[in-house]
Design a protein around this motif. Structure first.
Motif, PDB file in Angstrom:
ATOM      1  N   ALA A 169     -24.652  24.745 -46.347  1.00  0.00           N
ATOM      2  CA  ALA A 169     -24.974  23.817 -47.433  1.00  0.00           C
ATOM      3  C   ALA A 169     -25.099  24.546 -48.763  1.00  0.00           C
ATOM      4  CB  ALA A 169     -26.261  23.068 -47.115  1.00  0.00           C
ATOM      5  N   VAL A 170     -25.767  25.683 -48.758  1.00  0.00           N
ATOM      6  CA  VAL A 170     -25.935  26.443 -50.001  1.00  0.00           C
ATOM      7  C   VAL A 170     -24.581  26.887 -50.536  1.00  0.00           C
ATOM      8  CG1 VAL A 170     -26.788  28.624 -50.955  1.00  0.00           C
ATOM      9  CG2 VAL A 170     -28.293  27.191 -49.569  1.00  0.00           C
ATOM     10  N   ARG A 171     -23.716  27.364 -49.654  1.00  0.00           N
ATOM     11  CA  ARG A 171     -22.391  27.798 -50.094  1.00  0.00           C
ATOM     12  C   ARG A 171     -21.606  26.630 -50.698  1.00  0.00           C
ATOM     13  NH1 ARG A 171     -20.771  30.269 -45.544  1.00  0.00           N
ATOM     14  NH2 ARG A 171     -21.577  32.296 -46.261  1.00  0.00           N
ATOM     15  N   LEU A 172     -21.691  25.462 -50.073  1.00  0.00           N
ATOM     16  CA  LEU A 172     -20.989  24.280 -50.561  1.00  0.00           C
ATOM     17  C   LEU A 172     -21.556  23.818 -51.906  1.00  0.00           C
ATOM     18  CD1 LEU A 172     -18.841  22.128 -49.959  1.00  0.00           C
ATOM     19  CD2 LEU A 172     -20.577  20.878 -48.650  1.00  0.00           C
ATOM     20  N   MET A 173     -22.867  23.833 -52.021  1.00  0.00           N
ATOM     21  CA  MET A 173     -23.518  23.427 -53.271  1.00  0.00           C
ATOM     22  C   MET A 173     -23.169  24.385 -54.400  1.00  0.00           C
ATOM     23  SD  MET A 173     -27.130  22.423 -51.444  1.00  0.00           S
ATOM     24  CE  MET A 173     -28.109  22.062 -52.914  1.00  0.00           C
ATOM     25  N   ALA A 174     -23.205  25.679 -54.105  1.00  0.00           N
ATOM     26  CA  ALA A 174     -22.883  26.687 -55.117  1.00  0.00           C
ATOM     27  C   ALA A 174     -21.427  26.579 -55.560  1.00  0.00           C
ATOM     28  CB  ALA A 174     -23.179  28.083 -54.577  1.00  0.00           C
ATOM     29  N   ALA A 175     -20.542  26.300 -54.616  1.00  0.00           N
ATOM     30  CA  ALA A 175     -19.127  26.144 -54.962  1.00  0.00           C
ATOM     31  C   ALA A 175     -18.910  24.917 -55.842  1.00  0.00           C
ATOM     32  CB  ALA A 175     -18.295  26.027 -53.686  1.00  0.00           C
ATOM     33  N   THR A 176     -19.733  23.887 -55.644  1.00  0.00           N
ATOM     34  CA  THR A 176     -19.583  22.648 -56.406  1.00  0.00           C
ATOM     35  C   THR A 176     -20.088  22.790 -57.836  1.00  0.00           C
ATOM     36  OG1 THR A 176     -19.822  21.337 -54.373  1.00  0.00           O
ATOM     37  CG2 THR A 176     -20.158  20.189 -56.472  1.00  0.00           C
ATOM     38  N   VAL A 177     -21.254  23.422 -57.999  1.00  0.00           N
ATOM     39  CA  VAL A 177     -21.850  23.490 -59.341  1.00  0.00           C
ATOM     40  C   VAL A 177     -21.503  24.777 -60.085  1.00  0.00           C
ATOM     41  CG1 VAL A 177     -23.758  22.025 -58.614  1.00  0.00           C
ATOM     42  CG2 VAL A 177     -24.045  24.515 -58.545  1.00  0.00           C
ATOM     43  N   GLY A 178     -20.902  25.753 -59.383  1.00  0.00           N
ATOM     44  CA  GLY A 178     -20.534  27.002 -60.039  1.00  0.00           C
ATOM     45  C   GLY A 178     -21.747  27.680 -60.648  1.00  0.00           C
ATOM     46  N   ASP A 179     -21.561  28.253 -61.827  1.00  0.00           N
ATOM     47  CA  ASP A 179     -22.690  28.876 -62.515  1.00  0.00           C
ATOM     48  C   ASP A 179     -23.297  27.949 -63.559  1.00  0.00           C
ATOM     49  OD1 ASP A 179     -20.681  28.884 -64.390  1.00  0.00           O
ATOM     50  OD2 ASP A 179     -20.668  31.054 -64.698  1.00  0.00           O
ATOM     51  N   ARG A 180     -22.941  26.659 -63.481  1.00  0.00           N
ATOM     52  CA  ARG A 180     -23.445  25.692 -64.453  1.00  0.00           C
ATOM     53  C   ARG A 180     -24.853  25.221 -64.105  1.00  0.00           C
ATOM     54  NH1 ARG A 180     -18.524  24.488 -62.830  1.00  0.00           N
ATOM     55  NH2 ARG A 180     -19.181  22.660 -61.612  1.00  0.00           N
ATOM     56  N   LEU A 181     -25.155  25.144 -62.821  1.00  0.00           N
ATOM     57  CA  LEU A 181     -26.476  24.778 -62.328  1.00  0.00           C
ATOM     58  C   LEU A 181     -26.959  25.843 -61.356  1.00  0.00           C
ATOM     59  CD1 LEU A 181     -25.418  21.934 -63.324  1.00  0.00           C
ATOM     60  CD2 LEU A 181     -26.752  20.947 -61.439  1.00  0.00           C
ATOM     61  N   GLY A 182     -28.262  25.925 -61.178  1.00  0.00           N
ATOM     62  CA  GLY A 182     -28.814  26.780 -60.151  1.00  0.00           C
ATOM     63  C   GLY A 182     -28.828  26.065 -58.813  1.00  0.00           C
ATOM     64  N   VAL A 183     -28.996  26.822 -57.744  1.00  0.00           N
ATOM     65  CA  VAL A 183     -29.097  26.260 -56.395  1.00  0.00           C
ATOM     66  C   VAL A 183     -30.399  26.769 -55.781  1.00  0.00           C
ATOM     67  CG1 VAL A 183     -28.095  26.152 -54.084  1.00  0.00           C
ATOM     68  CG2 VAL A 183     -26.593  26.167 -56.099  1.00  0.00           C
ATOM     69  N   LYS A 184     -31.279  25.845 -55.460  1.00  0.00           N
ATOM     70  CA  LYS A 184     -32.549  26.221 -54.831  1.00  0.00           C
ATOM     71  C   LYS A 184     -32.473  25.947 -53.336  1.00  0.00           C
ATOM     72  CE  LYS A 184     -37.530  25.305 -54.812  1.00  0.00           C
ATOM     73  NZ  LYS A 184     -38.678  24.659 -55.517  1.00  0.00           N
ATOM     74  N   ALA A 185     -32.681  27.002 -52.556  1.00  0.00           N
ATOM     75  CA  ALA A 185     -32.731  26.882 -51.105  1.00  0.00           C
ATOM     76  C   ALA A 185     -34.181  26.720 -50.692  1.00  0.00           C
ATOM     77  CB  ALA A 185     -32.127  28.125 -50.443  1.00  0.00           C
ATOM     78  N   SER A 186     -34.456  25.711 -49.890  1.00  0.00           N
ATOM     79  CA  SER A 186     -35.829  25.419 -49.495  1.00  0.00           C
ATOM     80  C   SER A 186     -35.833  24.749 -48.140  1.00  0.00           C
ATOM     81  CB  SER A 186     -36.485  24.513 -50.543  1.00  0.00           C
ATOM     82  OG  SER A 186     -37.829  24.256 -50.231  1.00  0.00           O
ATOM     83  N   GLY A 187     -36.862  25.031 -47.358  1.00  0.00           N
ATOM     84  CA  GLY A 187     -36.995  24.407 -46.051  1.00  0.00           C
ATOM     85  C   GLY A 187     -36.672  25.354 -44.921  1.00  0.00           C
ATOM     86  N   GLY A 188     -37.697  25.827 -44.232  1.00  0.00           N
ATOM     87  CA  GLY A 188     -37.502  26.669 -43.057  1.00  0.00           C
ATOM     88  C   GLY A 188     -37.121  28.105 -43.335  1.00  0.00           C
ATOM     89  N   ILE A 189     -37.340  28.586 -44.542  1.00  0.00           N
ATOM     90  CA  ILE A 189     -36.988  29.977 -44.896  1.00  0.00           C
ATOM     91  C   ILE A 189     -38.208  30.854 -44.655  1.00  0.00           C
ATOM     92  CG2 ILE A 189     -36.111  31.492 -46.699  1.00  0.00           C
ATOM     93  CD1 ILE A 189     -35.035  28.943 -48.088  1.00  0.00           C
ATOM     94  N   ARG A 190     -38.163  31.652 -43.606  1.00  0.00           N
ATOM     95  CA  ARG A 190     -39.368  32.380 -43.197  1.00  0.00           C
ATOM     96  C   ARG A 190     -39.180  33.886 -43.100  1.00  0.00           C
ATOM     97  NH1 ARG A 190     -39.062  27.713 -39.981  1.00  0.00           N
ATOM     98  NH2 ARG A 190     -40.712  26.220 -40.455  1.00  0.00           N
ATOM     99  N   THR A 191     -37.956  34.374 -43.243  1.00  0.00           N
ATOM    100  CA  THR A 191     -37.715  35.807 -43.066  1.00  0.00           C
ATOM    101  C   THR A 191     -36.925  36.383 -44.233  1.00  0.00           C
ATOM    102  OG1 THR A 191     -35.608  35.498 -41.907  1.00  0.00           O
ATOM    103  CG2 THR A 191     -37.621  35.484 -40.559  1.00  0.00           C
ATOM    104  N   THR A 192     -37.027  37.697 -44.386  1.00  0.00           N
ATOM    105  CA  THR A 192     -36.242  38.388 -45.401  1.00  0.00           C
ATOM    106  C   THR A 192     -34.752  38.227 -45.131  1.00  0.00           C
ATOM    107  OG1 THR A 192     -38.008  40.017 -45.599  1.00  0.00           O
ATOM    108  CG2 THR A 192     -35.888  40.605 -46.541  1.00  0.00           C
ATOM    109  N   ALA A 193     -34.382  38.286 -43.858  1.00  0.00           N
ATOM    110  CA  ALA A 193     -32.969  38.152 -43.496  1.00  0.00           C
ATOM    111  C   ALA A 193     -32.427  36.794 -43.941  1.00  0.00           C
ATOM    112  CB  ALA A 193     -32.793  38.327 -41.994  1.00  0.00           C
ATOM    113  N   ALA A 194     -33.223  35.734 -43.759  1.00  0.00           N
ATOM    114  CA  ALA A 194     -32.788  34.396 -44.170  1.00  0.00           C
ATOM    115  C   ALA A 194     -32.630  34.325 -45.684  1.00  0.00           C
ATOM    116  CB  ALA A 194     -33.790  33.358 -43.689  1.00  0.00           C
ATOM    117  N   VAL A 195     -33.574  34.910 -46.410  1.00  0.00           N
ATOM    118  CA  VAL A 195     -33.480  34.928 -47.873  1.00  0.00           C
ATOM    119  C   VAL A 195     -32.203  35.633 -48.309  1.00  0.00           C
ATOM    120  CG1 VAL A 195     -34.493  35.899 -49.972  1.00  0.00           C
ATOM    121  CG2 VAL A 195     -35.957  34.776 -48.282  1.00  0.00           C
TER     122      VAL A 195
END
Length: 236
Positions: A169-195
């Motif tokens: 989802a993050v990759r798809l969102m980032a590809a859609t908005v490019g560098d025009r908008l930021g992308v915030k990842a949230s929900g279930g992120i609990r490890t450094t590896a996930a970040v």
């Protein structure tokens, strides 16, 4: 978009340290703010009903239409205006998923724009609940958010049974908005590896509640490698 390596220091500047548990008391909020200051995060994210609050130097992020998004646009606008009056620096609004699923993109855009107009000069993030959407719905939701003047699109509330942030989802969102908008990842992120995975996929902001635990394990691989190197240099 290619991201450079994310350091712990940079992570602290793009992590929204989050407390959105229902039933949070004033004492719990104060303890949370103390911990946030000790960790050194730049922002805290709390429920709008807990504002105003002493963030001890951090910027305040709050949520509106949370967590379902199934509110009239006028309610979200009123909640946004009150949050701004109570000191919110950033607004994370939940999009109306019924409108998204119906493909009513003009209505989605109108709702986001109404909230945008209620928080001039503030950062606006649009939560699309990506785990519950098709790829097409994710893309169109991002386009509506951009057209309405949002600053970020955000994956999830963290409260939906469909799940939280995903690399896809993050990759798809980032590809859609490019560098025009930021992308915030949230929900279930609990490890450094996930970040790190989500950062590599294009995330530019994170919503996390276990910030201290993520930071604590940040350099664990380096520490383990150093220990292993030391052991290999010992004489037997």
């Amino acid at each position: 978009m290619t991201q450079s390596e994310l350091t712990a220091e940079h992570f602290l500047t793009i992590a929204d340290h989050t407390l959105l548990a229902p039933g949070t008391t004033a004492a719990e909020l104060d303890a949370f703010m103390v911990t946030a200051a000790e960790i050194g995060v730049s922002r805290v994210c709390v429920s709008s009903s807990l504002l105003p609050a002493d963030a001890r130097g951090a910027e305040i992020v709050t949520v509106v239409g949370f967590p379902s998004g199934a509110h009239h646009a006028s309610v979200k606008v009123a909640e946004t205006a009150e949050a701004v009056a109570n000191g919110a620096n950033e607004i994370d609004m939940v999009v109306n998923r019924g409108l998204v699923r119906a493909g009513e993109w003009a209505a989605v855009e109108d709702e986001i724009r109404a909230v945008r107009e209620a928080c001039p000069g503030r950062v606006l993030k649009v939560i699309i609940e990506s785990a519950a959407l098709s790829d097409e719905e994710i893309v169109e939701s991002c386009r509506a958010a951009e057209a309405a003047g949002a600053d970020f699109v955000k994956t999830s509330t963290g409260f939906d049974p469909a799940g939280g942030a995903s690399v896809h989802a993050v990759r798809l969102m980032a590809a859609t908005v490019g560098d025009r908008l930021g992308v915030k990842a949230s929900g279930g992120i609990r490890t450094t590896a996930a970040v790190r995975e989500l950062w590599a996929a294009g995330a530019t902001r994170f919503g996390v509640s276990g910030t201290a635990a993520i930071l604590a394990e940040w350099d664990a691989p380096a520490i383990l490698n150093a220990a292993a190197a030391g052991a290999s240099n010992e004489s037997y």
